[in-house]
Scaffold this active site. Sequence first.
Site, short mmCIF file in Angstrom:
data_model
loop_
_atom_site.label_atom_id
_atom_site.label_comp_id
_atom_site.label_asym_id
_atom_site.label_seq_id
_atom_site.Cartn_x
_atom_site.Cartn_y
_atom_site.Cartn_z
N PRO A 107 0.79 -1.23 0.00
CA PRO A 107 0.00 0.00 0.00
C PRO A 107 0.82 1.28 0.00
O PRO A 107 0.30 2.34 -0.33
CB PRO A 107 -0.82 -0.10 1.29
CG PRO A 107 -0.87 -1.55 1.60
CD PRO A 107 0.44 -2.11 1.12
N CYS A 108 2.11 1.19 0.35
CA CYS A 108 2.96 2.39 0.37
C CYS A 108 3.73 2.57 -0.94
O CYS A 108 4.54 3.48 -1.04
CB CYS A 108 3.92 2.36 1.56
SG CYS A 108 5.02 0.94 1.58
N ASP A 109 3.45 1.75 -1.94
CA ASP A 109 4.15 1.86 -3.23
C ASP A 109 3.25 2.54 -4.25
O ASP A 109 2.08 2.16 -4.42
CB ASP A 109 4.55 0.47 -3.75
CG ASP A 109 5.50 0.59 -4.92
OD1 ASP A 109 6.72 0.44 -4.70
OD2 ASP A 109 5.03 0.83 -6.05
#
Length: 158
Positions: A107-109
């Site tokens: 989710p942080c990419d």
Amino acid sequence: MESAIGADERAFRSHMERPDFQIGETKEQWRLVGNDWPHPIITVRAHDGTDWAFRFDLNGYPARLPNARPWDLASNAPLANHRWPQGTGRVAAVFNPGWNAAALYLPCDRLALVGHDYWLVQHPEKTWQPSRGIVHYLEIIHDLLASHQHLPAVRSAA
């Protein structure tokens, strides 16, 4: 004469000077090995002592999500798909070049989040946090590689 650096690179350098980044380096959890801006290369150590290299795209950092991909330091090129970290469960899902060889399924990419807006609600602890910066992404990778779900790298016999 050194050229002027942009706000995104200044922010990254500032985050590297913070105690949380420095502690990770001291504990040998990660290490900056190349900083050809905006594509720094950072290694992350797995539980078996293997250092996995990741090349980041930090254009627009930290306001814009980063992108990371496994990197082959010897050839200075993307890591061949069959050499990506292996594992079960979440490790297998995140390090999945069959999904997209240019990104980790997190989710942080920036590349992975596209089409996965529901992650913002389902996994708020793993979504990008600009105030925490690169350390947040590195902690997620390190936790996966340090977990029992990560299978040690296969090494050839000497």
